[in-house]
Design an enzyme around this catalytic site. Sequence first.
Site, short mmCIF file in Angstrom:
data_model
loop_
_atom_site.label_atom_id
_atom_site.label_comp_id
_atom_site.label_asym_id
_atom_site.label_seq_id
_atom_site.Cartn_x
_atom_site.Cartn_y
_atom_site.Cartn_z
N ASP A 161 31.89 44.46 56.06
CA ASP A 161 32.57 43.36 56.71
C ASP A 161 33.58 43.94 57.69
OD1 ASP A 161 34.81 41.27 56.92
OD2 ASP A 161 33.19 40.18 55.93
N ASP A 199 45.20 35.66 57.70
CA ASP A 199 44.40 35.14 58.81
C ASP A 199 45.24 34.85 60.06
OD1 ASP A 199 42.20 35.36 57.22
OD2 ASP A 199 41.86 33.22 56.95
N LYS A 239 38.10 25.13 57.46
CA LYS A 239 36.86 25.89 57.23
C LYS A 239 36.84 26.47 55.82
CE LYS A 239 36.44 30.37 58.54
NZ LYS A 239 35.93 31.11 57.37
N ASN A 240 37.95 27.09 55.43
CA ASN A 240 37.94 27.80 54.14
C ASN A 240 37.95 26.86 52.94
OD1 ASN A 240 37.83 30.12 55.54
ND2 ASN A 240 39.92 30.80 55.10
N ARG A 247 29.89 35.33 54.79
CA ARG A 247 30.21 35.85 53.47
C ARG A 247 30.55 34.73 52.47
NH1 ARG A 247 34.08 37.97 50.19
NH2 ARG A 247 33.55 40.02 49.35
N VAL A 290 46.64 42.40 52.53
CA VAL A 290 45.48 41.74 51.92
C VAL A 290 44.16 42.42 52.33
CG1 VAL A 290 44.27 39.54 51.61
CG2 VAL A 290 46.77 39.58 51.83
C1 UD1 Z 1 39.38 34.13 51.78
C2 UD1 Z 1 39.26 33.53 53.16
C3 UD1 Z 1 39.78 34.47 54.22
C4 UD1 Z 1 41.20 34.88 53.88
C5 UD1 Z 1 41.28 35.42 52.46
C6 UD1 Z 1 42.69 35.74 52.02
C7 UD1 Z 1 37.32 32.11 52.99
C8 UD1 Z 1 35.93 31.83 53.43
N1 UD1 Z 1 37.87 33.23 53.43
O1 UD1 Z 1 38.54 35.28 51.75
O2 UD1 Z 1 39.75 33.81 55.48
O3 UD1 Z 1 41.58 35.92 54.78
O4 UD1 Z 1 40.75 34.45 51.54
O5 UD1 Z 1 43.52 34.66 52.18
O6 UD1 Z 1 37.93 31.31 52.29
N2 UD1 Z 1 38.94 41.60 46.43
C9 UD1 Z 1 38.42 42.54 45.59
N3 UD1 Z 1 37.54 42.16 44.61
C10 UD1 Z 1 37.13 40.87 44.47
C11 UD1 Z 1 37.65 39.90 45.35
C12 UD1 Z 1 38.56 40.30 46.32
O7 UD1 Z 1 38.76 43.72 45.69
O8 UD1 Z 1 36.33 40.59 43.57
C13 UD1 Z 1 39.91 42.01 47.48
C14 UD1 Z 1 39.31 41.95 48.88
O9 UD1 Z 1 38.66 43.16 49.20
C15 UD1 Z 1 40.53 41.73 49.73
C16 UD1 Z 1 41.46 40.92 48.84
O10 UD1 Z 1 40.97 41.09 47.51
O11 UD1 Z 1 41.16 42.96 50.02
C17 UD1 Z 1 41.50 39.45 49.19
O12 UD1 Z 1 40.24 38.86 49.04
P1 UD1 Z 1 40.05 37.33 48.68
O13 UD1 Z 1 41.38 36.72 48.40
O14 UD1 Z 1 38.99 37.24 47.64
O15 UD1 Z 1 39.53 36.74 50.06
P2 UD1 Z 1 38.18 35.98 50.37
O16 UD1 Z 1 37.94 34.93 49.34
O17 UD1 Z 1 37.11 36.96 50.65
#
Ligand code: UD1
Length: 433
Positions: free
Chosen positions: A119, A308, A23-24, A95, A330
Amino acid sequence: MEDVIVVTGPTRLSGQVDVAGAKNSVLKLMAAVLLAEGRSTITNVPNIQDVWIMAELLRRLGCGVEYDVEQAAVHIDVPSAPAHQADYDLVRAMRASISVLGPLVARCRQAEVALPGGDAIGSRGLDMHRSGLELMGAQIVIDHGYLVAKAPGGLKAAHHRLSFPSVGATENLMMAATLAEGVTTIDNAAREPEISDIARLLVAMGARIEGIGSPTLVITGVERLQPVAHRTVPDRIVAGTWAFAAAITGGRVDIRHADPSHLGVVLDKLEQAGCTVERRADGFVVEGSGRPSPINVSTLPYPGFPTDLQPFVVALNAVATGNGMVTENVFEARWGFTNELARLGAIVRLDGHHALIKGVPQLSGAPVEANDIRAGAALVIAGLVADGMTEVRGVDHIDRGYENFDAKLRALGAVVDRRGNEADPLAKARLLR
Ligand code: UD1
């Protein structure tokens, strides 16, 4: 009417299960093909809700999307001038819709993407997506709930140093950089297998990317990209889910079409829990024996233990022979489901990022509610080892990430039923409100 999954336990899983594409990865692969005009095809596509949402998003951007469920393939016809707005109803539902931001700014020189807002598993900021694109010359404002980005002269290469290896930010910046002028570097890039999968698709489209799979990506912008045919990497989180299901129930599950090298730390931890793991070229077999031993896990960006799969570790420790400690590094607010697990008799003590779980010999079935994809699947799996009936609500969350979850469990010998929730007078009242 919202469905419920009803599990009757305790049970021991046994048999084979096939894992589809990730999915991701697939959601971002579908976004990435926006970078080239023409017909692209993605295969090994899982039949899950989020894919349908992404298909709808692409249609609204002017793409033709044919989803051949039988063949697990999506064909996407990208027009010469796509629209560039991602609507709130879609971003709110999923998202990952924000992954069209990078491709749209790169290709259309503008994008309006609704902000996802709250979220269930944490604040999940967009600051790195935003500041990264600004560093590449985009002007970004927030306007009426939309992130509005403009780069009238096109994007320019930049040197990004991510303060945290964010999966989404790495993907958006990598995709944007493929058409930016000059050589972009992303330091402290996330290196999840899904990111390497997206990078490989981009390279097949004609992008120039070095350092794939490493924490430093170097992307040399090109003028245009071509459409592509690409097979999605297997879903390591779904594969990991089945691995934990085998471990928790003391069963034996042959997990096919998965890549064990993407689950290094996870399979090591399952061995520490007392399981036997047989790694194969195209999958792996996990065999549990009786109650698992507790495991201590800290979630981290890849190749660390994936956040996850954290809910499954908590569920495993809940029936383990001692105390296990789980640390969530995370997503700070990913503990909501532990209250539901407690309804099944799990003993979980939370302290900030840490959860201490005291294993009990037997959980006991109860009605529970899921508030995200993985929590939902973990509650169903906990229900497998709970005595009597566990009713899991919030099944729509599970449908977002797992194809035929209840049918696959039945094929492994579980007593699982999926029912429309028509009998629930409160659900009816909610609909009439
Ligand atoms: C993706 C996955 C999700 C997985 C996560 C971490 C998808 C659709 N989802 O989510 O299933 O759990 O990776 O492996 O692929 N953050 C910030 N600022 C930003 C971006 C992120 O503060 O600009 C923080 C987030 O709040 C979170 C952490 O970084 O605490 C991780 O986020 P991120 O790695 O970006 O995860 P996603 O891409 O949202």
